[in-house]
Design a protein around this motif. Structure first.
Motif, PDB file in Angstrom:
ATOM      1  N   GLY A  59       0.805  -1.214   0.000  1.00 57.68           N
ATOM      2  CA  GLY A  59       0.000   0.000   0.000  1.00 57.68           C
ATOM      3  C   GLY A  59       0.836   1.260   0.000  1.00 57.68           C
ATOM      4  N   SER A  60       2.148   1.151  -0.097  1.00 58.77           N
ATOM      5  CA  SER A  60       2.979   2.348  -0.029  1.00 58.77           C
ATOM      6  C   SER A  60       4.223   2.180  -0.878  1.00 58.77           C
ATOM      7  N   VAL A  61       4.505   3.178  -1.680  1.00 52.66           N
ATOM      8  CA  VAL A  61       5.739   3.219  -2.446  1.00 52.66           C
ATOM      9  C   VAL A  61       6.367   4.577  -2.181  1.00 52.66           C
ATOM     10  N   GLN A  62       7.559   4.592  -1.638  1.00 55.20           N
ATOM     11  CA  GLN A  62       8.168   5.839  -1.220  1.00 55.20           C
ATOM     12  C   GLN A  62       8.775   6.607  -2.391  1.00 55.20           C
ATOM     13  N   ALA A  63       8.748   7.932  -2.259  1.00 53.79           N
ATOM     14  CA  ALA A  63       9.419   8.842  -3.189  1.00 53.79           C
ATOM     15  C   ALA A  63       8.979   8.649  -4.634  1.00 53.79           C
ATOM     16  N   GLN A  64       7.702   8.349  -4.823  1.00 53.22           N
ATOM     17  CA  GLN A  64       7.195   8.249  -6.183  1.00 53.22           C
ATOM     18  C   GLN A  64       7.038   9.637  -6.785  1.00 53.22           C
ATOM     19  N   ARG A  65       7.353   9.752  -8.064  1.00 55.72           N
ATOM     20  CA  ARG A  65       7.106  11.002  -8.777  1.00 55.72           C
ATOM     21  C   ARG A  65       5.719  10.905  -9.406  1.00 55.72           C
TER      22      ARG A  65
ATOM     23  N   GLY B 239       8.394  14.712 -21.255  1.00 57.08           N
ATOM     24  CA  GLY B 239       9.846  14.642 -21.113  1.00 57.08           C
ATOM     25  C   GLY B 239      10.297  14.480 -19.677  1.00 57.08           C
ATOM     26  N   GLN B 240       9.401  14.758 -18.724  1.00 55.22           N
ATOM     27  CA  GLN B 240       9.707  14.544 -17.315  1.00 55.22           C
ATOM     28  C   GLN B 240       9.353  13.105 -16.932  1.00 55.22           C
ATOM     29  N   HIS B 241      10.001  12.598 -15.900  1.00 49.18           N
ATOM     30  CA  HIS B 241       9.726  11.226 -15.460  1.00 49.18           C
ATOM     31  C   HIS B 241       8.640  11.217 -14.391  1.00 49.18           C
ATOM     32  N   PHE B 242       7.650  10.329 -14.556  1.00 49.14           N
ATOM     33  CA  PHE B 242       6.620  10.132 -13.539  1.00 49.14           C
ATOM     34  C   PHE B 242       6.322   8.648 -13.392  1.00 49.14           C
ATOM     35  N   ASP B 243       6.177   8.229 -12.140  1.00 50.57           N
ATOM     36  CA  ASP B 243       5.817   6.850 -11.842  1.00 50.57           C
ATOM     37  C   ASP B 243       4.300   6.652 -11.822  1.00 50.57           C
ATOM     38  N   ILE B 244       3.574   7.714 -11.466  1.00 50.83           N
ATOM     39  CA  ILE B 244       2.123   7.654 -11.322  1.00 50.83           C
ATOM     40  C   ILE B 244       1.513   8.891 -11.964  1.00 50.83           C
ATOM     41  N   VAL B 245       0.404   8.699 -12.673  1.00 55.43           N
ATOM     42  CA  VAL B 245      -0.357   9.819 -13.223  1.00 55.43           C
ATOM     43  C   VAL B 245      -1.776   9.720 -12.675  1.00 55.43           C
ATOM     44  N   ILE B 246      -2.217  10.761 -11.956  1.00 56.80           N
ATOM     45  CA  ILE B 246      -3.560  10.799 -11.380  1.00 56.80           C
ATOM     46  C   ILE B 246      -4.438  11.679 -12.252  1.00 56.80           C
ATOM     47  N   LEU B 247      -5.580  11.148 -12.684  1.00 54.23           N
ATOM     48  CA  LEU B 247      -6.520  11.873 -13.529  1.00 54.23           C
ATOM     49  C   LEU B 247      -7.808  12.129 -12.757  1.00 54.23           C
TER      50      LEU B 247
ATOM     51  N   TRP C 140       4.397   8.430 -20.857  1.00 55.19           N
ATOM     52  CA  TRP C 140       4.884   7.735 -19.658  1.00 55.19           C
ATOM     53  C   TRP C 140       4.391   6.285 -19.699  1.00 55.19           C
ATOM     54  N   PRO C 141       4.940   5.478 -20.575  1.00 48.77           N
ATOM     55  CA  PRO C 141       4.421   4.113 -20.800  1.00 48.77           C
ATOM     56  C   PRO C 141       4.470   3.213 -19.568  1.00 48.77           C
ATOM     57  N   ASP C 142       5.360   3.488 -18.626  1.00 53.50           N
ATOM     58  CA  ASP C 142       5.466   2.635 -17.445  1.00 53.50           C
ATOM     59  C   ASP C 142       4.710   3.181 -16.237  1.00 53.50           C
ATOM     60  N   ALA C 143       4.065   4.340 -16.382  1.00 55.60           N
ATOM     61  CA  ALA C 143       3.397   4.963 -15.241  1.00 55.60           C
ATOM     62  C   ALA C 143       2.090   4.257 -14.908  1.00 55.60           C
ATOM     63  N   LEU C 144       1.773   4.207 -13.617  1.00 50.29           N
ATOM     64  CA  LEU C 144       0.489   3.690 -13.153  1.00 50.29           C
ATOM     65  C   LEU C 144      -0.548   4.810 -13.246  1.00 50.29           C
ATOM     66  N   ILE C 145      -1.686   4.535 -13.884  1.00 50.19           N
ATOM     67  CA  ILE C 145      -2.758   5.523 -14.001  1.00 50.19           C
ATOM     68  C   ILE C 145      -3.747   5.325 -12.857  1.00 50.19           C
TER      69      ILE C 145
END
Length: 227
Positions: free
Chosen positions: A14-20, A80-88, A120-125
Protein backbone atom coordinates in the motif's frame (compact mmCIF):
# COMPACT_ATOMS: atom_id res chain seq x y z
CA UNK A 1 7.24 -3.81 -16.38
CA UNK A 2 7.85 -0.86 -14.05
CA UNK A 3 4.10 -0.15 -13.91
CA UNK A 4 3.54 -3.77 -12.86
CA UNK A 5 6.13 -3.44 -10.09
CA UNK A 6 4.51 -0.23 -8.81
CA UNK A 7 1.08 -1.87 -8.77
CA UNK A 8 2.51 -5.01 -7.10
CA UNK A 9 4.09 -2.90 -4.37
CA UNK A 10 0.75 -1.11 -3.95
CA UNK A 11 -1.11 -4.39 -3.52
CA UNK A 12 1.44 -5.85 -1.12
CA UNK A 13 2.28 -2.84 1.05
CA UNK A 14 0.00 0.00 0.00
CA UNK A 15 2.98 2.35 -0.03
CA UNK A 16 5.74 3.22 -2.45
CA UNK A 17 8.17 5.84 -1.22
CA UNK A 18 9.42 8.84 -3.19
CA UNK A 19 7.19 8.25 -6.18
CA UNK A 20 7.11 11.00 -8.78
CA UNK A 21 3.44 11.78 -9.41
CA UNK A 22 1.68 13.97 -11.97
CA UNK A 23 -1.86 15.21 -11.24
CA UNK A 24 -4.13 16.44 -14.05
CA UNK A 25 -7.66 17.42 -13.20
CA UNK A 26 -10.21 20.06 -12.29
CA UNK A 27 -10.81 22.68 -9.60
CA UNK A 28 -11.13 20.12 -6.79
CA UNK A 29 -7.73 18.64 -7.69
CA UNK A 30 -6.43 22.22 -7.92
CA UNK A 31 -7.72 22.90 -4.40
CA UNK A 32 -10.15 25.70 -5.21
CA UNK A 33 -11.75 27.30 -2.12
CA UNK A 34 -9.08 25.95 0.21
CA UNK A 35 -7.87 28.65 2.59
CA UNK A 36 -4.20 28.01 1.78
CA UNK A 37 -2.30 26.35 -1.11
CA UNK A 38 -1.23 23.56 1.26
CA UNK A 39 -4.81 22.81 2.36
CA UNK A 40 -6.05 21.03 -0.81
CA UNK A 41 -6.23 17.25 -0.90
CA UNK A 42 -3.25 16.89 -3.25
CA UNK A 43 -0.70 18.73 -1.00
CA UNK A 44 -1.93 16.72 1.98
CA UNK A 45 -1.37 13.45 0.13
CA UNK A 46 2.07 14.68 -0.87
CA UNK A 47 3.01 15.11 2.80
CA UNK A 48 1.31 11.93 4.02
CA UNK A 49 2.87 9.60 1.44
CA UNK A 50 6.15 11.41 0.87
CA UNK A 51 5.43 11.65 -2.86
CA UNK A 52 7.00 14.16 -5.22
CA UNK A 53 3.88 15.63 -6.82
CA UNK A 54 3.51 18.00 -9.76
CA UNK A 55 -0.06 19.30 -9.71
CA UNK A 56 -1.12 20.74 -13.09
CA UNK A 57 -4.89 20.70 -12.41
CA UNK A 58 -6.78 23.88 -13.31
CA UNK A 59 -10.35 25.05 -12.55
CA UNK A 60 -12.96 24.39 -15.25
CA UNK A 61 -10.83 21.70 -16.88
CA UNK A 62 -12.56 19.16 -19.13
CA UNK A 63 -11.59 16.15 -21.18
CA UNK A 64 -13.44 17.22 -24.30
CA UNK A 65 -10.95 18.57 -26.82
CA UNK A 66 -13.16 21.42 -28.04
CA UNK A 67 -12.95 23.31 -24.73
CA UNK A 68 -10.37 25.85 -23.58
CA UNK A 69 -9.23 24.09 -20.41
CA UNK A 70 -8.77 20.51 -21.56
CA UNK A 71 -6.55 18.05 -19.73
CA UNK A 72 -4.14 17.05 -22.50
CA UNK A 73 -2.26 20.39 -22.34
CA UNK A 74 -1.84 19.84 -18.59
CA UNK A 75 -0.11 16.57 -19.38
CA UNK A 76 1.81 17.86 -22.41
CA UNK A 77 3.39 20.59 -20.28
CA UNK A 78 5.28 17.86 -18.42
CA UNK A 79 6.25 15.82 -21.45
CA UNK A 80 9.85 14.64 -21.11
CA UNK A 81 9.71 14.54 -17.32
CA UNK A 82 9.73 11.23 -15.46
CA UNK A 83 6.62 10.13 -13.54
CA UNK A 84 5.82 6.85 -11.84
CA UNK A 85 2.12 7.65 -11.32
CA UNK A 86 -0.36 9.82 -13.22
CA UNK A 87 -3.56 10.80 -11.38
CA UNK A 88 -6.52 11.87 -13.53
CA UNK A 89 -9.47 13.73 -12.01
CA UNK A 90 -13.01 12.71 -12.91
CA UNK A 91 -14.88 14.33 -15.84
CA UNK A 92 -17.13 16.36 -13.54
CA UNK A 93 -17.22 19.49 -15.70
CA UNK A 94 -17.87 17.48 -18.86
CA UNK A 95 -20.97 15.95 -17.26
CA UNK A 96 -22.39 19.42 -16.64
CA UNK A 97 -22.08 20.58 -20.25
CA UNK A 98 -25.30 20.73 -22.34
CA UNK A 99 -24.64 17.50 -24.23
CA UNK A 100 -24.71 15.65 -20.90
CA UNK A 101 -21.63 13.57 -21.61
CA UNK A 102 -22.82 11.17 -24.27
CA UNK A 103 -20.20 9.27 -26.24
CA UNK A 104 -17.88 12.22 -26.78
CA UNK A 105 -16.35 12.31 -23.29
CA UNK A 106 -15.31 8.61 -23.12
CA UNK A 107 -13.61 9.04 -26.49
CA UNK A 108 -11.86 12.17 -25.21
CA UNK A 109 -10.87 10.33 -22.04
CA UNK A 110 -9.38 7.56 -24.15
CA UNK A 111 -7.26 10.18 -25.95
CA UNK A 112 -6.00 11.34 -22.55
CA UNK A 113 -5.12 7.75 -21.59
CA UNK A 114 -3.38 7.28 -24.95
CA UNK A 115 -1.33 10.43 -24.27
CA UNK A 116 -0.32 9.14 -20.83
CA UNK A 117 0.69 5.80 -22.32
CA UNK A 118 2.69 7.53 -25.05
CA UNK A 119 4.58 9.93 -22.80
CA UNK A 120 4.88 7.73 -19.66
CA UNK A 121 4.42 4.11 -20.80
CA UNK A 122 5.47 2.64 -17.45
CA UNK A 123 3.40 4.96 -15.24
CA UNK A 124 0.49 3.69 -13.15
CA UNK A 125 -2.76 5.52 -14.00
CA UNK A 126 -5.08 6.41 -11.11
CA UNK A 127 -8.56 7.67 -11.96
CA UNK A 128 -10.41 9.56 -9.21
CA UNK A 129 -14.19 9.68 -9.32
CA UNK A 130 -15.72 12.96 -8.08
CA UNK A 131 -16.88 13.43 -4.50
CA UNK A 132 -20.55 12.75 -3.82
CA UNK A 133 -21.44 16.45 -3.77
CA UNK A 134 -20.38 16.63 -7.42
CA UNK A 135 -22.77 13.81 -8.41
CA UNK A 136 -26.00 15.77 -8.96
CA UNK A 137 -26.29 14.64 -12.55
CA UNK A 138 -26.98 11.18 -13.92
CA UNK A 139 -24.51 11.72 -16.81
CA UNK A 140 -21.64 11.89 -14.29
CA UNK A 141 -22.43 8.42 -12.95
CA UNK A 142 -22.87 7.18 -16.49
CA UNK A 143 -19.48 8.56 -17.47
CA UNK A 144 -17.82 6.93 -14.47
CA UNK A 145 -19.38 3.61 -15.45
CA UNK A 146 -17.96 3.94 -18.95
CA UNK A 147 -14.55 5.25 -17.93
CA UNK A 148 -13.67 2.82 -15.13
CA UNK A 149 -13.29 -0.21 -17.47
CA UNK A 150 -11.11 1.91 -19.76
CA UNK A 151 -8.74 2.66 -16.88
CA UNK A 152 -8.64 -0.94 -15.68
CA UNK A 153 -8.01 -2.18 -19.23
CA UNK A 154 -4.80 -0.12 -19.26
CA UNK A 155 -3.63 -1.59 -15.95
CA UNK A 156 -4.82 1.43 -14.00
CA UNK A 157 -6.77 1.65 -10.73
CA UNK A 158 -9.73 3.73 -9.55
CA UNK A 159 -10.10 5.68 -6.29
CA UNK A 160 -13.82 6.13 -5.69
CA UNK A 161 -14.23 9.46 -3.89
CA UNK A 162 -17.98 9.15 -4.55
CA UNK A 163 -18.13 6.71 -1.64
CA UNK A 164 -17.11 9.41 0.83
CA UNK A 165 -20.10 10.52 2.93
CA UNK A 166 -20.61 13.98 4.37
CA UNK A 167 -17.84 15.94 2.66
CA UNK A 168 -17.81 19.41 4.22
CA UNK A 169 -18.32 21.99 1.50
CA UNK A 170 -17.27 25.60 1.17
CA UNK A 171 -19.96 28.30 0.90
CA UNK A 172 -20.23 27.78 -2.86
CA UNK A 173 -21.72 24.29 -2.12
CA UNK A 174 -19.58 22.79 -4.88
CA UNK A 175 -16.00 22.63 -3.62
CA UNK A 176 -14.82 21.23 -0.27
CA UNK A 177 -13.60 23.49 2.51
CA UNK A 178 -10.34 22.74 4.31
CA UNK A 179 -11.88 19.96 6.41
CA UNK A 180 -13.46 18.46 3.30
CA UNK A 181 -10.11 18.41 1.51
CA UNK A 182 -8.52 16.86 4.61
CA UNK A 183 -11.09 14.09 4.51
CA UNK A 184 -10.46 13.48 0.82
CA UNK A 185 -6.73 13.23 1.48
CA UNK A 186 -7.24 10.83 4.39
CA UNK A 187 -9.49 8.67 2.22
CA UNK A 188 -6.99 8.61 -0.64
CA UNK A 189 -4.12 7.66 1.68
CA UNK A 190 -6.20 4.90 3.28
CA UNK A 191 -7.22 3.63 -0.16
CA UNK A 192 -3.62 3.66 -1.39
CA UNK A 193 -2.54 1.70 1.66
CA UNK A 194 -4.77 -1.17 0.74
CA UNK A 195 -8.37 -0.24 1.54
CA UNK A 196 -9.51 0.43 -2.00
CA UNK A 197 -12.06 -2.38 -1.94
CA UNK A 198 -13.71 -1.16 1.28
CA UNK A 199 -16.59 1.31 1.22
CA UNK A 200 -15.31 4.37 3.10
CA UNK A 201 -17.48 5.13 6.10
CA UNK A 202 -17.22 6.59 9.57
CA UNK A 203 -15.41 4.37 12.07
CA UNK A 204 -16.60 3.76 15.61
CA UNK A 205 -13.15 4.13 17.18
CA UNK A 206 -11.90 7.69 16.98
CA UNK A 207 -8.34 6.64 17.79
CA UNK A 208 -8.22 4.97 14.36
CA UNK A 209 -8.76 8.31 12.66
CA UNK A 210 -5.68 10.07 11.27
CA UNK A 211 -4.44 13.39 12.62
CA UNK A 212 -4.53 16.21 10.08
CA UNK A 213 -3.25 19.76 10.35
CA UNK A 214 -5.33 22.78 9.34
CA UNK A 215 -4.07 26.32 8.92
CA UNK A 216 -6.33 28.92 10.57
CA UNK A 217 -4.88 32.35 9.93
CA UNK A 218 -1.34 32.23 11.27
CA UNK A 219 -2.04 29.19 13.49
CA UNK A 220 -1.81 25.50 12.72
CA UNK A 221 -4.30 23.31 14.55
CA UNK A 222 -4.47 19.52 14.65
CA UNK A 223 -7.62 17.42 14.48
CA UNK A 224 -8.62 13.81 13.91
CA UNK A 225 -10.60 13.29 10.73
CA UNK A 226 -12.87 10.28 10.50
CA UNK A 227 -12.55 8.21 7.35
Amino acid sequence: MKRILILLAFLLTGSVQAQRVLVAGTSIDYGLKASHPDSGWVPRVKVALGWQIVNKAVPNATYLDSTNYKLIPQLRSQKGQHFDIVILGGPTNDAQLPYGGGKKVPRAYQRVIDSVKLWWPDALIIHNTPIASRHPLIPQRTLDTLITPMVVAQGGVVCNFAQLPSIILSPDRIHPDDWGYARMASAFVAWWRGKRDVVIKEKSLIDEAPIVELRVGSRMIRKQVML
